[in-house]
Design an enzyme around this catalytic site. Structure first.
Site, short mmCIF file in Angstrom:
data_model
loop_
_atom_site.label_atom_id
_atom_site.label_comp_id
_atom_site.label_asym_id
_atom_site.label_seq_id
_atom_site.Cartn_x
_atom_site.Cartn_y
_atom_site.Cartn_z
N ASP A 200 9.01 -9.77 -4.20
CA ASP A 200 8.38 -8.59 -3.75
C ASP A 200 8.13 -8.58 -2.17
O ASP A 200 7.31 -9.68 -1.71
CB ASP A 200 6.82 -8.42 -4.49
CG ASP A 200 6.15 -7.28 -4.01
OD1 ASP A 200 6.20 -6.22 -4.64
OD2 ASP A 200 5.23 -7.06 -3.17
N TYR B 156 6.49 -7.65 -12.94
CA TYR B 156 5.62 -6.62 -12.64
C TYR B 156 5.14 -6.08 -14.33
O TYR B 156 3.75 -6.04 -14.43
CB TYR B 156 6.03 -5.56 -12.25
CG TYR B 156 5.02 -4.43 -11.85
CD1 TYR B 156 4.28 -4.44 -10.58
CD2 TYR B 156 5.14 -3.00 -12.27
CE1 TYR B 156 3.33 -3.53 -10.24
CE2 TYR B 156 4.27 -2.01 -11.87
CZ TYR B 156 3.36 -2.30 -11.01
OH TYR B 156 2.59 -1.38 -10.61
N TRP C 111 11.98 -9.04 -10.81
CA TRP C 111 10.80 -8.25 -10.26
C TRP C 111 10.03 -7.46 -11.29
O TRP C 111 8.81 -7.30 -11.40
CB TRP C 111 11.13 -7.81 -8.97
CG TRP C 111 9.93 -6.82 -8.27
CD1 TRP C 111 9.18 -7.37 -7.22
CD2 TRP C 111 9.42 -5.67 -8.56
NE1 TRP C 111 8.17 -6.44 -6.78
CE2 TRP C 111 8.33 -5.15 -7.90
CE3 TRP C 111 9.84 -4.47 -9.55
CZ2 TRP C 111 7.61 -4.12 -8.06
CZ3 TRP C 111 9.10 -3.30 -9.60
CH2 TRP C 111 8.14 -3.15 -8.86
#
Length: 295
Positions: free
Chosen positions: A251, A235, A231
């Site tokens: 997410d 990002y 994650w």
């Protein structure tokens, strides 16, 4: 002291208000703020440090930046970073052709036809912010980032006329954070160790965030660092390095936005759904985030 103005053309439609709202809700006190339709932030370049502001031109066809920098600044470098932060060159027609075919996204595109993926001035800064945001709310991450800046950031002054008091420090460098006591700002030990390791890795390898790397290579490289999983890596790739096909499959906001009467998808199912969005999955993520927040 170097002062200059820049005009950065944008492809329309361009959703300045939504982009400004996204940045404003995540603005770190000391480093950046949004006031009266204008974005302000401190910054470093290879030649110095300063403060800049960005607004949109009347008519919406360009962004207007005012820059003031001590020690000198390359307007080409500043312009390139701002184009990345504000995603001014997105091929919005191609994005809409691809994403508009998907029932999960077509309504979001009609609601926000000019949506962009907000970038970041510096990928190291964005990576630190992503670690701070792990398993906490946006507001909590923003509070931690503000404490980090107050404790370890370098003061900066002499901004353009009208610079708000909320812009007073530079975001801490990798050198400042590598050996810092990060527990003093209320950061859990695991996240403090992750930031220290990230800072040390940046000092050891100046090419850690090299922009030429593929998405897969970027994610793999970042996931080797302590405390960084898929994650966080996606990002950082999305906002810090401009990988517009990044997709943080786990997410919660994405999974919640993709939920149907049959239930909420797993990260693996979400990845299968988003396969049809390639190579623009990051834009799909932003649409889902904003739609989920508005629900």
């Amino acid at each position: 002291m170097t002062d200059f103005d820049l005009a950065l053309p944008v492809r329309r439609p361009y959703d300045w208000e939504t982009l400004l709202g996204f940045l404003g809700s995540r603005a770190i006190r000391g480093v950046e703020t949004v006031e009266a339709g204008r974005y302000w932030r401190s910054f470093r370049t290879g030649g110095g440090a300063g403060i800049l502001s960005v607004s949109i031109a009347e008519g919406g066809d360009a962004l207007l930046a005012t820059v003031r920098c001590r020690g000198g600044a390359d307007d080409g470098e500043v312009g390139a970073r701002l184009r990345h932060v504000f995603d001014t060159e997105a091929d919005i027609d191609a994005i809409h052709r691809r994403l508009g075919r998907d029932a999960h996204l077509s309504g979001h595109l009609r609601a926000r036809p000019g949506l962009r993926v907000p970038g970041a001035w510096d990928p190291f800064e964005l990576a630190v912010r992503a670690i701070l945001g792990q398993q906490v709310s946006v507001a909590a991450a923003r509070t931690l980032a503000g404490r980090l800046v107050a404790a370890h950031g370098e003061p900066v002054a002499d901004g353009p006329a009208g610079t708000p008091d909320a812009v007073s420090h530079l975001f801490p460098s990798a050198g400042a954070l590598a050996g810092a006591d990060l527990g003093s700002i209320g950061l859990p030990r695991a996240r403090a160790r992750a930031i220290s390791a990230l800072a040390a890795a940046c000092l050891a390898d100046p090419d850690l965030f090299r922009p030429a790397a593929s998405l897969e290579e970027t994610v793999e490289r970042l996931c080797r660092l302590p405390g960084i999983g898929p994650w966080t890596a996606h990002y950082v790739a999305m906002r810090g390095l401009g990988h517009r096909d990044a997709f943080p499959a786990s997410d919660l906001g994405v999974l919640r936005a993709l939920e149907t009467a049959q239930g909420r998808p797993t990260p693996q199912e979400a990845t299968r759904i988003a396969e049809a969005w390639r190579p623009w999955r990051a834009y799909g993520v932003l649409h889902l985030w904003l739609g989920d927040a508005a629900a």
